[in-house]
Design a protein around this motif. Structure first.
Motif, PDB file in Angstrom:
ATOM      1  N   VAL A 145       0.835  -1.202   0.000  1.00  0.00           N
ATOM      2  CA  VAL A 145       0.000   0.000   0.000  1.00  0.00           C
ATOM      3  C   VAL A 145       0.868   1.249   0.000  1.00  0.00           C
ATOM      4  O   VAL A 145       0.638   2.178  -0.791  1.00  0.00           O
ATOM      5  CB  VAL A 145      -0.961   0.004   1.199  1.00  0.00           C
ATOM      6  CG1 VAL A 145      -1.698   1.338   1.303  1.00  0.00           C
ATOM      7  CG2 VAL A 145      -1.961  -1.136   1.073  1.00  0.00           C
ATOM      8  N   VAL A 146       1.872   1.293   0.868  1.00  0.00           N
ATOM      9  CA  VAL A 146       2.732   2.470   0.965  1.00  0.00           C
ATOM     10  C   VAL A 146       3.433   2.738  -0.365  1.00  0.00           C
ATOM     11  O   VAL A 146       3.479   3.880  -0.847  1.00  0.00           O
ATOM     12  CB  VAL A 146       3.777   2.274   2.084  1.00  0.00           C
ATOM     13  CG1 VAL A 146       4.773   3.431   2.106  1.00  0.00           C
ATOM     14  CG2 VAL A 146       3.082   2.153   3.429  1.00  0.00           C
ATOM     15  N   ALA A 147       3.965   1.691  -0.983  1.00  0.00           N
ATOM     16  CA  ALA A 147       4.680   1.848  -2.243  1.00  0.00           C
ATOM     17  C   ALA A 147       3.753   2.348  -3.349  1.00  0.00           C
ATOM     18  O   ALA A 147       4.118   3.236  -4.137  1.00  0.00           O
ATOM     19  CB  ALA A 147       5.318   0.520  -2.660  1.00  0.00           C
ATOM     20  N   ASN A 148       2.539   1.812  -3.418  1.00  0.00           N
ATOM     21  CA  ASN A 148       1.639   2.207  -4.489  1.00  0.00           C
ATOM     22  C   ASN A 148       1.073   3.609  -4.292  1.00  0.00           C
ATOM     23  O   ASN A 148       0.892   4.357  -5.260  1.00  0.00           O
ATOM     24  CB  ASN A 148       0.509   1.184  -4.630  1.00  0.00           C
ATOM     25  CG  ASN A 148       0.973  -0.078  -5.333  1.00  0.00           C
ATOM     26  OD1 ASN A 148       2.093  -0.139  -5.829  1.00  0.00           O
ATOM     27  ND2 ASN A 148       0.124  -1.080  -5.370  1.00  0.00           N
ATOM     28  N   VAL A 149       0.784   3.990  -3.052  1.00  0.00           N
ATOM     29  CA  VAL A 149       0.333   5.363  -2.792  1.00  0.00           C
ATOM     30  C   VAL A 149       1.453   6.346  -3.125  1.00  0.00           C
ATOM     31  O   VAL A 149       1.216   7.398  -3.743  1.00  0.00           O
ATOM     32  CB  VAL A 149      -0.127   5.522  -1.334  1.00  0.00           C
ATOM     33  CG1 VAL A 149      -0.369   6.990  -1.000  1.00  0.00           C
ATOM     34  CG2 VAL A 149      -1.406   4.726  -1.099  1.00  0.00           C
ATOM     35  N   ALA A 150       2.677   6.022  -2.728  1.00  0.00           N
ATOM     36  CA  ALA A 150       3.810   6.889  -3.046  1.00  0.00           C
ATOM     37  C   ALA A 150       4.013   6.987  -4.555  1.00  0.00           C
ATOM     38  O   ALA A 150       4.272   8.071  -5.087  1.00  0.00           O
ATOM     39  CB  ALA A 150       5.074   6.359  -2.375  1.00  0.00           C
ATOM     40  N   ALA A 151       3.863   5.863  -5.239  1.00  0.00           N
ATOM     41  CA  ALA A 151       4.020   5.864  -6.698  1.00  0.00           C
ATOM     42  C   ALA A 151       2.955   6.733  -7.361  1.00  0.00           C
ATOM     43  O   ALA A 151       3.238   7.445  -8.337  1.00  0.00           O
ATOM     44  CB  ALA A 151       3.942   4.440  -7.227  1.00  0.00           C
ATOM     45  N   ALA A 152       1.719   6.700  -6.838  1.00  0.00           N
ATOM     46  CA  ALA A 152       0.663   7.541  -7.385  1.00  0.00           C
ATOM     47  C   ALA A 152       1.004   9.011  -7.216  1.00  0.00           C
ATOM     48  O   ALA A 152       0.799   9.832  -8.133  1.00  0.00           O
ATOM     49  CB  ALA A 152      -0.666   7.227  -6.706  1.00  0.00           C
ATOM     50  N   GLY A 153       1.543   9.380  -6.051  1.00  0.00           N
ATOM     51  CA  GLY A 153       1.934  10.763  -5.823  1.00  0.00           C
ATOM     52  C   GLY A 153       3.050  11.208  -6.747  1.00  0.00           C
ATOM     53  O   GLY A 153       3.010  12.313  -7.308  1.00  0.00           O
ATOM     54  N   VAL A 154       4.059  10.351  -6.920  1.00  0.00           N
ATOM     55  CA  VAL A 154       5.167  10.673  -7.828  1.00  0.00           C
ATOM     56  C   VAL A 154       4.663  10.833  -9.256  1.00  0.00           C
ATOM     57  O   VAL A 154       5.065  11.753  -9.985  1.00  0.00           O
ATOM     58  CB  VAL A 154       6.251   9.574  -7.751  1.00  0.00           C
ATOM     59  CG1 VAL A 154       7.283   9.741  -8.865  1.00  0.00           C
ATOM     60  CG2 VAL A 154       6.931   9.600  -6.387  1.00  0.00           C
ATOM     61  N   LEU A 155       3.765   9.950  -9.657  1.00  0.00           N
ATOM     62  CA  LEU A 155       3.235   9.997 -11.019  1.00  0.00           C
ATOM     63  C   LEU A 155       2.440  11.278 -11.268  1.00  0.00           C
ATOM     64  O   LEU A 155       2.568  11.905 -12.327  1.00  0.00           O
ATOM     65  CB  LEU A 155       2.350   8.771 -11.251  1.00  0.00           C
ATOM     66  CG  LEU A 155       2.136   8.335 -12.700  1.00  0.00           C
ATOM     67  CD1 LEU A 155       3.446   8.169 -13.425  1.00  0.00           C
ATOM     68  CD2 LEU A 155       1.332   7.044 -12.727  1.00  0.00           C
ATOM     69  N   LEU A 156       1.623  11.672 -10.307  1.00  0.00           N
ATOM     70  CA  LEU A 156       0.868  12.919 -10.451  1.00  0.00           C
ATOM     71  C   LEU A 156       1.808  14.119 -10.518  1.00  0.00           C
ATOM     72  O   LEU A 156       1.590  15.040 -11.327  1.00  0.00           O
ATOM     73  CB  LEU A 156      -0.104  13.081  -9.292  1.00  0.00           C
ATOM     74  CG  LEU A 156      -1.385  12.255  -9.361  1.00  0.00           C
ATOM     75  CD1 LEU A 156      -2.202  12.437  -8.076  1.00  0.00           C
ATOM     76  CD2 LEU A 156      -2.228  12.646 -10.573  1.00  0.00           C
ATOM     77  N   ALA A 157       2.833  14.125  -9.694  1.00  0.00           N
ATOM     78  CA  ALA A 157       3.802  15.220  -9.728  1.00  0.00           C
ATOM     79  C   ALA A 157       4.504  15.282 -11.082  1.00  0.00           C
ATOM     80  O   ALA A 157       4.700  16.372 -11.649  1.00  0.00           O
ATOM     81  CB  ALA A 157       4.820  15.054  -8.597  1.00  0.00           C
ATOM     82  N   ALA A 158       4.869  14.126 -11.618  1.00  0.00           N
ATOM     83  CA  ALA A 158       5.525  14.086 -12.931  1.00  0.00           C
ATOM     84  C   ALA A 158       4.583  14.565 -14.022  1.00  0.00           C
ATOM     85  O   ALA A 158       5.004  15.281 -14.949  1.00  0.00           O
ATOM     86  CB  ALA A 158       6.006  12.663 -13.219  1.00  0.00           C
ATOM     87  N   ALA A 159       3.306  14.184 -13.928  1.00  0.00           N
ATOM     88  CA  ALA A 159       2.332  14.607 -14.934  1.00  0.00           C
ATOM     89  C   ALA A 159       2.133  16.114 -14.912  1.00  0.00           C
ATOM     90  O   ALA A 159       2.061  16.765 -15.962  1.00  0.00           O
ATOM     91  CB  ALA A 159       1.001  13.903 -14.683  1.00  0.00           C
ATOM     92  N   ARG A 160       2.033  16.680 -13.715  1.00  0.00           N
ATOM     93  CA  ARG A 160       1.873  18.132 -13.620  1.00  0.00           C
ATOM     94  C   ARG A 160       3.120  18.850 -14.120  1.00  0.00           C
ATOM     95  O   ARG A 160       3.025  19.877 -14.802  1.00  0.00           O
ATOM     96  CB  ARG A 160       1.582  18.508 -12.167  1.00  0.00           C
ATOM     97  CG  ARG A 160       0.239  18.016 -11.667  1.00  0.00           C
ATOM     98  CD  ARG A 160      -0.901  18.785 -12.316  1.00  0.00           C
ATOM     99  NE  ARG A 160      -0.949  20.141 -11.787  1.00  0.00           N
ATOM    100  CZ  ARG A 160      -1.496  21.173 -12.418  1.00  0.00           C
ATOM    101  NH1 ARG A 160      -2.013  21.000 -13.623  1.00  0.00           N
ATOM    102  NH2 ARG A 160      -1.499  22.377 -11.873  1.00  0.00           N
ATOM    103  N   ALA A 161       4.295  18.306 -13.823  1.00  0.00           N
ATOM    104  CA  ALA A 161       5.536  18.908 -14.305  1.00  0.00           C
ATOM    105  C   ALA A 161       5.625  18.845 -15.822  1.00  0.00           C
ATOM    106  O   ALA A 161       6.228  19.724 -16.459  1.00  0.00           O
ATOM    107  CB  ALA A 161       6.739  18.194 -13.678  1.00  0.00           C
ATOM    108  N   ALA A 162       5.001  17.816 -16.408  1.00  0.00           N
ATOM    109  CA  ALA A 162       4.998  17.675 -17.868  1.00  0.00           C
ATOM    110  C   ALA A 162       3.930  18.542 -18.525  1.00  0.00           C
ATOM    111  O   ALA A 162       3.818  18.545 -19.760  1.00  0.00           O
ATOM    112  CB  ALA A 162       4.782  16.212 -18.242  1.00  0.00           C
ATOM    113  N   GLY A 163       3.136  19.253 -17.729  1.00  0.00           N
ATOM    114  CA  GLY A 163       2.160  20.182 -18.291  1.00  0.00           C
ATOM    115  C   GLY A 163       0.744  19.669 -18.393  1.00  0.00           C
ATOM    116  O   GLY A 163      -0.122  20.359 -18.943  1.00  0.00           O
ATOM    117  N   LEU A 164       0.464  18.490 -17.873  1.00  0.00           N
ATOM    118  CA  LEU A 164      -0.903  17.973 -17.910  1.00  0.00           C
ATOM    119  C   LEU A 164      -1.751  18.690 -16.861  1.00  0.00           C
ATOM    120  O   LEU A 164      -1.332  18.849 -15.710  1.00  0.00           O
ATOM    121  CB  LEU A 164      -0.918  16.464 -17.644  1.00  0.00           C
ATOM    122  CG  LEU A 164      -0.271  15.596 -18.735  1.00  0.00           C
ATOM    123  CD1 LEU A 164      -0.155  14.152 -18.261  1.00  0.00           C
ATOM    124  CD2 LEU A 164      -1.064  15.659 -20.021  1.00  0.00           C
ATOM    125  N   SER A 165      -2.946  19.126 -17.254  1.00  0.00           N
ATOM    126  CA  SER A 165      -3.815  19.869 -16.345  1.00  0.00           C
ATOM    127  C   SER A 165      -4.606  18.918 -15.457  1.00  0.00           C
ATOM    128  O   SER A 165      -4.729  17.725 -15.742  1.00  0.00           O
ATOM    129  CB  SER A 165      -4.781  20.746 -17.139  1.00  0.00           C
ATOM    130  OG  SER A 165      -5.732  19.934 -17.824  1.00  0.00           O
TER     131      SER A 165
END
Length: 230
Positions: free
Chosen positions: A29-49
């Motif tokens: 659970v911890v790994a997957n929640v952390a991965a979701a947060g990292v992925l969202l941060a990467a998406a926002r950094a890439a310009g996705l709204s």
């Protein structure tokens, strides 16, 4: 750039990486929640709204309506299957039969909502679908995300087959894995359609949650109903 990194990471994560993390199964659970947060941060950094990611707050109400209606239909289906003895074996799962009440609650209320639904919806119907939609026609983006979602389930399917003594010879096992991947890819198309229709990631998340958490509880109930009376 984001898509080129995301595709191989997602294909490897569930099949090769997460089950090898230290502290498994607690770390899942911890790994997957952390991965979701990292992925969202990467998406926002890439310009996705937020709207592209299905996380626009203005779309929460339609997401709740669509997802809630689908979740209610799933609940009704499980209730019918439990009410009919001939259908109860379809719900059986050897992995569930071994869980006590506390473990069932942990799975249904923590592991599935956070470790599975949150992570998979953010990854597939959120970031991956949004990234692909910038490169492909919408139907193509849905198709690719659904195909990757199907392949994501190779290792879990092998685990389920082994837990239920259904592994069989290699050819039969390969056929079962193929069917499971096709079924989950089809589910991925449905989840993506809900995401598109509602404009919110909440809609597929609610359906996904109902399917998995209520399915777990239905399997446990079916097992208990099927036990002989002492």
């Amino acid at each position: 750039m984001l898509t080129g990194v995301l595709l191989p990471v997602l294909l490897a994560w569930n099949n090769l990486l997460v089950h090898r993390l230290p502290g498994r199964p607690g770390s899942y659970v911890v790994a997957n929640v952390a991965a979701a947060g990292v992925l969202l941060a990467a998406a926002r950094a890439a310009g996705l709204s937020w709207a592209e990611l299905g996380l626009d707050r203005r779309r929460l109400a339609p997401g709740a309506r669509w997802g809630g209606g689908c979740a209610a239909a799933v609940a009704a289906g499980y209730a019918v299957a439990l009410a009919l003895p001939a259908l109860r074996p379809l719900l059986a799962d050897g992995r569930v039969a071994r869980l006590d009440a506390a473990e069932l609650a942990g799975q249904a209320l923590v592991r599935i909502p956070l470790g599975t639904v949150l992570w998979e919806e953010v990854a597939f119907r959120g970031v991956l679908l949004a990234a692909l939609a910038r490169l492909l026609p919408r139907a193509g983006a849905v198709g690719v995300s659904a195909a990757v979602f199907g392949l994501w389930h190779v290792r879990p399917t092998l685990g389920a087959l082994a837990a239920n003594d259904l592994a069989g010879p290699p050819l039969a096992r390969a056929g079962a894995v193929l069917l499971a991947c096709l079924a989950t890819a089809a589910a991925g198309v449905l989840f993506a359609a809900l995401r598109e229709r509602s404009g919110s990631l909440l809609a597929p998340a609610l359906l996904h949650l109902a399917t998995n958490s209520l399915g777990l509880l239905a399997a446990a109930t079916a097992h208990r109903l099927g036990q002989p009376v002492p």
